[in-house]
Enzyme design. Structure first.
Site, PDB file in Angstrom:
ATOM      1  N   HIS A  92      -9.876   4.915  -3.572  1.00 28.99           N
ATOM      2  CA  HIS A  92      -9.785   6.341  -3.798  1.00 28.99           C
ATOM      3  C   HIS A  92      -9.885   7.408  -5.199  1.00 28.99           C
ATOM      4  CE1 HIS A  92      -5.991   5.961  -5.221  1.00 28.99           C
ATOM      5  NE2 HIS A  92      -5.425   5.328  -4.585  1.00 28.99           N
ATOM      6  N   ASP A  94      -8.431   9.737  -6.569  1.00 30.34           N
ATOM      7  CA  ASP A  94      -7.546  10.721  -7.053  1.00 30.34           C
ATOM      8  C   ASP A  94      -6.235   9.941  -7.476  1.00 30.34           C
ATOM      9  OD1 ASP A  94      -6.492   9.991  -4.408  1.00 30.34           O
ATOM     10  OD2 ASP A  94      -5.050  10.806  -4.788  1.00 30.34           O
ATOM     11  N   ASP A 125      -5.172   1.906 -10.046  1.00 29.33           N
ATOM     12  CA  ASP A 125      -5.012   2.652  -9.053  1.00 29.33           C
ATOM     13  C   ASP A 125      -6.128   4.567  -8.872  1.00 29.33           C
ATOM     14  OD1 ASP A 125      -4.219   3.157  -6.585  1.00 29.33           O
ATOM     15  OD2 ASP A 125      -2.594   4.160  -7.315  1.00 29.33           O
ATOM     16  N   GLU A 159      -5.306  10.245  -1.768  1.00 32.24           N
ATOM     17  CA  GLU A 159      -4.739   9.407  -1.221  1.00 32.24           C
ATOM     18  C   GLU A 159      -3.586   9.226  -1.677  1.00 32.24           C
ATOM     19  OE1 GLU A 159      -3.184   5.554  -0.983  1.00 32.24           O
ATOM     20  OE2 GLU A 159      -3.854   6.141  -2.556  1.00 32.24           O
ATOM     21  N   GLU A 160      -3.779  10.170  -2.817  1.00 36.41           N
ATOM     22  CA  GLU A 160      -1.743   9.622  -3.411  1.00 36.41           C
ATOM     23  C   GLU A 160      -1.287  10.338  -2.635  1.00 36.41           C
ATOM     24  OE1 GLU A 160      -0.990   7.763  -4.981  1.00 36.41           O
ATOM     25  OE2 GLU A 160      -2.601   7.092  -6.359  1.00 36.41           O
ATOM     26  N   ASP A 188      -7.094  -1.687  -2.349  1.00 35.76           N
ATOM     27  CA  ASP A 188      -5.793  -0.488  -2.477  1.00 35.76           C
ATOM     28  C   ASP A 188      -4.158  -1.313  -3.225  1.00 35.76           C
ATOM     29  OD1 ASP A 188      -4.686   1.095  -4.218  1.00 35.76           O
ATOM     30  OD2 ASP A 188      -5.051   2.560  -2.222  1.00 35.76           O
ATOM     31  N   HIS A 382       0.456   3.842 -11.220  1.00 40.55           N
ATOM     32  CA  HIS A 382       1.553   4.424 -11.064  1.00 40.55           C
ATOM     33  C   HIS A 382       2.549   4.493 -12.342  1.00 40.55           C
ATOM     34  CE1 HIS A 382       1.143   6.136  -6.694  1.00 40.55           C
ATOM     35  NE2 HIS A 382       0.476   5.177  -7.032  1.00 40.55           N
TER      36      HIS A 382
HETATM   37 ZN   LIG Z   1      -4.109   3.971  -5.264  1.00 42.05          ZN
END
Ligand SMILES: [Zn+2]
Length: 410
Positions: A92, A94, A125, A159-160, A188, A382
């Site tokens: 992903h 984003d 990520d 995705e997030e 992921d 994150h």
């Molecule tokens: Zn991710």
């Protein structure tokens, strides 16, 4: 494979440069105050085109919350020598917002290289695997090798924030891209050793219990009916669910279904009032072998039994009800091929596991495509000062290349 590894080692600097470019283009969804993934995906499309894909397609999911009016999903494909199962790697574009800026030691959108690691929002990520997947193709081309089977790289948006405009949109509108025999990797998540292959998840069920008795003064309990006392007994009794659904599946950690009372809403504001209404919640993670409806029925029977005993009423409202997808088989080709590649590149034996929460791979599994979640992953996603070990990026690229080059798949 030695030539691929050698090429990837030589390309390490370029991998870092691509990470630098990508980190400099924040791709935040509108929920996170951003303009989506257009700029980053356009950049990627341009970058990918240099790898001369046989097809390069943008699948735009309409979204009027962002200036361009859509959320881009990019699909690049390379033809192999023969038809048959394709290899797909889905990542992903984003990212999540940086969070408290005071917690960052450097600017989140300016890549920093230090002691064999790179730092910045998104470097792990999901840019780690995204860059690895691109350089797997690049190294194969540079080595002059031909792909035995078709390879596709997918770069999804959203995705997030739920995937409705990302993978779910792609699967709704272009499911024909994929086949049930394809090898689908979603890098992921995973463990630091690069040995954990996620193939299954538990169902998630959240129930709300509203218990109603009769409010009164605390000095005269006989004039009312204490809803909190009934709730206390109810919570204790609901522990029986562990016995009723007591199967053990060592694929998961924890290996059992879990039934946890979590949130309880505030009732009376003062201590000398007996509450007449209480609301609490149960969060359950149920092993795939169980029918979630059965769990709801048993929870209802237990709660209603306690309610009858205490002369209160109970209303049970389902909240999130995310039934797990059928697990990817431990003997699925994607698991076998990936295990072999991990053995070849890292010299380690991989294992399969299940998770308590949902993964993006579940969207594939729900529509009949066996997918796995795997990467060499440290838990920095994150977080402030998100980072990625450079070697892991190189190793994962070599493993992806090995999977792509696997000739016989069965
Ligand atoms: Zn991710």
């Amino acid at each position: 494979m030695d030539s691929i590894k050698k090429i990837l080692n030589e390309l390490t600097g370029e991998m870092i440069e691509l990470q630098r470019d990508l980190t400099g283009i924040p791709a935040l969804g509108p929920e996170n105050g951003g303009q989506g993934e257009k700029e980053k995906t356009d950049f990627l499309a341009n970058w990918v085109s240099r790898l001369v894909p046989d097809s390069l397609e943008m699948i735009n999911a309409p979204d009027d919350r962002v200036a361009c009016g859509y959320r881009p999903n990019l699909v690049a494909q390379w033809k192999g020598r023969k038809s048959g199962p394709k290899t797909w790697i889905l990542t992903h574009t984003d990212v999540v917002p940086p969070g408290g800026m005071d917690l960052w030691e450097t600017d989140p959108y300016t890549l920093m290289v230090k002691d064999g690691r790179i730092y910045g929002r998104g470097v792990e990520d999901n840019q780690h695997a995204l860059v690895s997947s691109l350089f797997a193709v690049r190294a194969i081309r540079q080595a002059g090798l031909t792909l035995p089977r078709d390879v596709g790289l997918v770069f999804v948006a959203d995705e997030e924030t739920g995937s409705a405009l990302g993978l779910r949109y792609v699967l709704q509108h272009h499911r024909e891209l994929f086949g049930p025999a394809d090898l689908i990797l979603v890098p992921d998540g995973g463990n630091e050793e690069g040995t954990g292959i996620e193939i299954s998840e538990k169902s998630l069920l959240q129930l709300k219990f509203t218990v109603t008795g009769k409010q009164c003064h605390a000095s005269t309990p006989d004039k009312g009916n204490n809803s909190l006392r009934a709730v206390g007994h109810m919570i204790v009794e609901l522990d029986r669910l562990h016995g009723l659904f007591g199967a053990v599946d060592e694929l998961f950690k924890p290996a059992v279904s879990t039934f946890e009372p979590t949130k309880i809403e505030a009732n009376v504001p003062n201590i000398n009032t007996i509450p007449g209404k209480d609301v609490f919640y149960l969060d359950s993670r149920v092993l795939p072998q169980y029918d979630v409806d059965q769990v709801v029925a048993q929870a209802r029977a237990i709660a209603e039994g306690v309610a009858a005993k205490f002369g209160v009423t109970v209303e049970i409202t389902p909240g999130v009800d995310a039934r797990c997808a059928p697990p990817t088989s431990e003997s699925a080709p994607v698991v076998k091929v990936l295990k072999q590649a991990i053995r070849d590149i890292l010299g380690k034996e991989a294992f399969v596991y299940g998770m308590g929460g949902g993964t993006v791979a579940a969207f594939f599994r729900h529509v009949g495509f066996p997918a796995v979640v795997w990467s060499t992953s440290e838990p920095t996603a994150h977080q402030p000062n998100e980072s990625c070990p450079i070697q892991a990026m190189v190793d994962d690229a070599a493993i992806f290349a090995q999977v792509m080059l696997q000739d016989a798949v069965s």
